[in-house]
Design a protein around this motif. Sequence first.
Motif, PDB file in Angstrom:
ATOM      1  N   PHE A 249       0.812  -1.215   0.000  1.00 24.69           N
ATOM      2  CA  PHE A 249       0.000   0.000   0.000  1.00 24.69           C
ATOM      3  C   PHE A 249       0.847   1.266   0.000  1.00 24.69           C
ATOM      4  CE2 PHE A 249       0.658  -1.417   4.318  1.00 24.69           C
ATOM      5  CZ  PHE A 249       0.997  -0.270   5.010  1.00 24.69           C
ATOM      6  N   LEU A 250       2.150   1.164   0.237  1.00 18.65           N
ATOM      7  CA  LEU A 250       3.047   2.306   0.147  1.00 18.65           C
ATOM      8  C   LEU A 250       4.170   1.974  -0.830  1.00 18.65           C
ATOM      9  CD1 LEU A 250       3.576   3.272   3.908  1.00 18.65           C
ATOM     10  CD2 LEU A 250       2.128   4.449   2.264  1.00 18.65           C
ATOM     11  N   ARG A 251       4.601   2.961  -1.558  1.00 17.86           N
ATOM     12  CA  ARG A 251       5.763   2.762  -2.412  1.00 17.86           C
ATOM     13  C   ARG A 251       7.028   2.889  -1.575  1.00 17.86           C
ATOM     14  NH1 ARG A 251       4.282   7.132  -6.855  1.00 17.86           N
ATOM     15  NH2 ARG A 251       3.397   8.054  -4.972  1.00 17.86           N
ATOM     16  N   ASN A 252       8.088   2.192  -1.966  1.00 21.57           N
ATOM     17  CA  ASN A 252       9.330   2.260  -1.202  1.00 21.57           C
ATOM     18  C   ASN A 252       9.912   3.678  -1.175  1.00 21.57           C
ATOM     19  OD1 ASN A 252       9.404  -0.316  -0.359  1.00 21.57           O
ATOM     20  ND2 ASN A 252      10.993  -1.031  -1.741  1.00 21.57           N
ATOM     21  N   VAL A 253       9.769   4.395  -2.272  1.00 24.78           N
ATOM     22  CA  VAL A 253      10.307   5.746  -2.342  1.00 24.78           C
ATOM     23  C   VAL A 253       9.166   6.702  -2.654  1.00 24.78           C
ATOM     24  CG1 VAL A 253      11.917   7.291  -3.489  1.00 24.78           C
ATOM     25  CG2 VAL A 253      12.533   4.897  -3.152  1.00 24.78           C
ATOM     26  N   ASP A 254       8.887   7.609  -1.739  1.00 20.35           N
ATOM     27  CA  ASP A 254       7.810   8.579  -1.931  1.00 20.35           C
ATOM     28  C   ASP A 254       8.179   9.832  -1.161  1.00 20.35           C
ATOM     29  OD1 ASP A 254       5.333  10.056  -1.609  1.00 20.35           O
ATOM     30  OD2 ASP A 254       4.350   8.272  -2.402  1.00 20.35           O
ATOM     31  N   ASP A 255       8.116  10.961  -1.804  1.00 21.46           N
ATOM     32  CA  ASP A 255       8.517  12.219  -1.164  1.00 21.46           C
ATOM     33  C   ASP A 255       7.656  12.539   0.052  1.00 21.46           C
ATOM     34  OD1 ASP A 255      10.531  12.615  -2.978  1.00 21.46           O
ATOM     35  OD2 ASP A 255       9.299  13.807  -4.347  1.00 21.46           O
ATOM     36  N   ASN A 256       6.427  11.993   0.078  1.00 20.92           N
ATOM     37  CA  ASN A 256       5.520  12.319   1.167  1.00 20.92           C
ATOM     38  C   ASN A 256       5.657  11.381   2.358  1.00 20.92           C
ATOM     39  OD1 ASN A 256       4.299  14.442  -0.302  1.00 20.92           O
ATOM     40  ND2 ASN A 256       3.093  12.941  -1.437  1.00 20.92           N
ATOM     41  N   TYR A 257       6.248  10.218   2.154  1.00 15.55           N
ATOM     42  CA  TYR A 257       6.352   9.220   3.210  1.00 15.55           C
ATOM     43  C   TYR A 257       7.805   8.953   3.542  1.00 15.55           C
ATOM     44  CZ  TYR A 257       1.577   8.211   1.661  1.00 15.55           C
ATOM     45  OH  TYR A 257       0.265   8.311   1.302  1.00 15.55           O
ATOM     46  N   LYS A 258       8.043   8.648   4.831  1.00 11.23           N
ATOM     47  CA  LYS A 258       9.399   8.298   5.230  1.00 11.23           C
ATOM     48  C   LYS A 258       9.491   6.800   5.508  1.00 11.23           C
ATOM     49  CE  LYS A 258      10.816  12.843   6.751  1.00 11.23           C
ATOM     50  NZ  LYS A 258      11.582  13.622   7.727  1.00 11.23           N
ATOM     51  N   ALA A 259       8.893   6.020   4.625  1.00 15.01           N
ATOM     52  CA  ALA A 259       9.065   4.571   4.670  1.00 15.01           C
ATOM     53  C   ALA A 259      10.300   4.259   3.833  1.00 15.01           C
ATOM     54  CB  ALA A 259       7.838   3.879   4.108  1.00 15.01           C
ATOM     55  N   LEU A 260      11.427   4.053   4.501  1.00 15.87           N
ATOM     56  CA  LEU A 260      12.693   3.896   3.790  1.00 15.87           C
ATOM     57  C   LEU A 260      12.781   2.548   3.085  1.00 15.87           C
ATOM     58  CD1 LEU A 260      15.142   5.406   6.439  1.00 15.87           C
ATOM     59  CD2 LEU A 260      13.856   6.565   4.640  1.00 15.87           C
ATOM     60  N   LYS A 261      12.235   1.514   3.730  1.00 16.80           N
ATOM     61  CA  LYS A 261      12.265   0.180   3.129  1.00 16.80           C
ATOM     62  C   LYS A 261      11.027  -0.594   3.554  1.00 16.80           C
ATOM     63  CE  LYS A 261      15.030  -4.033   2.588  1.00 16.80           C
ATOM     64  NZ  LYS A 261      15.014  -3.969   1.108  1.00 16.80           N
ATOM     65  N   ILE A 262      10.422  -1.267   2.603  1.00 13.21           N
ATOM     66  CA  ILE A 262       9.250  -2.107   2.864  1.00 13.21           C
ATOM     67  C   ILE A 262       9.552  -3.502   2.346  1.00 13.21           C
ATOM     68  CG2 ILE A 262       6.789  -2.448   2.457  1.00 13.21           C
ATOM     69  CD1 ILE A 262       6.671   0.589   1.784  1.00 13.21           C
ATOM     70  N   GLU A 263       9.395  -4.488   3.213  1.00  7.28           N
ATOM     71  CA  GLU A 263       9.705  -5.865   2.811  1.00  7.28           C
ATOM     72  C   GLU A 263       8.539  -6.782   3.123  1.00  7.28           C
ATOM     73  OE1 GLU A 263      13.015  -9.109   4.159  1.00  7.28           O
ATOM     74  OE2 GLU A 263      13.759  -7.172   3.425  1.00  7.28           O
ATOM     75  N   ASN A 264       8.023  -7.438   2.085  1.00  2.23           N
ATOM     76  CA  ASN A 264       6.985  -8.462   2.266  1.00  2.23           C
ATOM     77  C   ASN A 264       7.691  -9.803   2.461  1.00  2.23           C
ATOM     78  OD1 ASN A 264       5.755  -6.213   0.517  1.00  2.23           O
ATOM     79  ND2 ASN A 264       3.950  -7.378   1.151  1.00  2.23           N
TER      80      ASN A 264
END
Length: 407
Positions: A249-264
């Motif tokens: 539901f979040l992209r790994n790189v997004d200027d609006n979010y500070k989700a640096l890495k997402i791993e399923n």
Amino acid sequence: MSTQELPEELIILGNGFDLACGLKSSYKSFFESYLDKEVKKGVEELFTSFCDKKEFELSNEELAILNATSNSADFDSMLKLEEKHKAWKKKKSEFDIELSNLLKNDAFVSINFFDIYFILNSLNEISYPNWSDVELAIQKLLIDDNVDNDSFFVNMKNILYCLKTGKGKKESLFIITLLGKINKPLALKDIERRILEHLFDFEEKFKKYINSILQEGSYFKTYAEDKLFEIVNFNDIPINILTFNYTTFLRNVDDNYKALKIENVHGTLKSKIVFGVDDIAIDANNNLYSFTKTSRMMNNTSYDENSTPILHPNIKKIKFYGHSLSEMDYSYFQSIFDFYDLYGSDVQLFFYYSIYDKRIAEDIKSNQLQAITKMIHKYGATMNNKDHGRNLQHKLLLEKRIHMIEI
């Protein structure tokens, strides 16, 4: 977002997160939706006919007596055997007719080992309400070692026994018989590989189901972002996300979010997904090790020189939400706690939960607390210093490093 930022929090998500966002992603919902109702009913009725037939089936010794190759029976005994054999022929005819009708249904011909396995498990829902817990059921299939026990669960030992002898647990015999009739036979040779191929097919069905319910509306990503925001302000705090779900539901790189890495952990809907068991349950030298999540993920891993580890030394808070904390994933938690030296560090644990049914609010809270306690104690038992292991949860409480929070 600056490329120099380091993650401060690790967010760990389980299926309860997707459920809280309105996605009917439970295994039970999956079974209720994807299995053709006529096929399910047909398999259940066919199993009843199969059991009726088996009840009147003569043993080799009885057949020998009936065929007059033995003189050990009196007239009354012979008469009873003839009546029993006559009843068996009638039941066999009924079974064959039911099977013939089902074989005309394309949806029936497409079923596999695990479809039949879970249909049989569902017949025992009253005595075992968790029958639809896929990974627990797979574990029972693989590591239960009774050849013919009273449990309704089929396991590899009794399947092998049935293949070798033609006798044994009626559920196992039924699965073997049915798969043979739809040209997906089980055999002693490469039995593990054959069942693993059935598992691949079963996983694809689940992936197709999740994709279908995601397409019913675009609400999920919005709900998921809102729910995540209740756990952490990911606009301001840099985070890594480790999710046991197949959804994104979040992209790994997004200027609006500070989700640096997402791993399923177990794959995504755009790749292969994995059902399996924790590798602690099965020795690496066992042929069944190929069913473990570790083995499965190794087979699905490809090298990426730009990839960074999900665990980063800068992380000081680990937050859980929606995960049952079951033993199926203990090896992951052990690795995480080892990495952060849970006993000796200042890392904090946060366990978030939601009251999804006010009628059982206290039970939900109690079950969450019990799951946390069990996991911490299980991890403590793996520590070299056993005294530290025994008082780990007490230490975390004294240092205000473990928290249970309702959202």
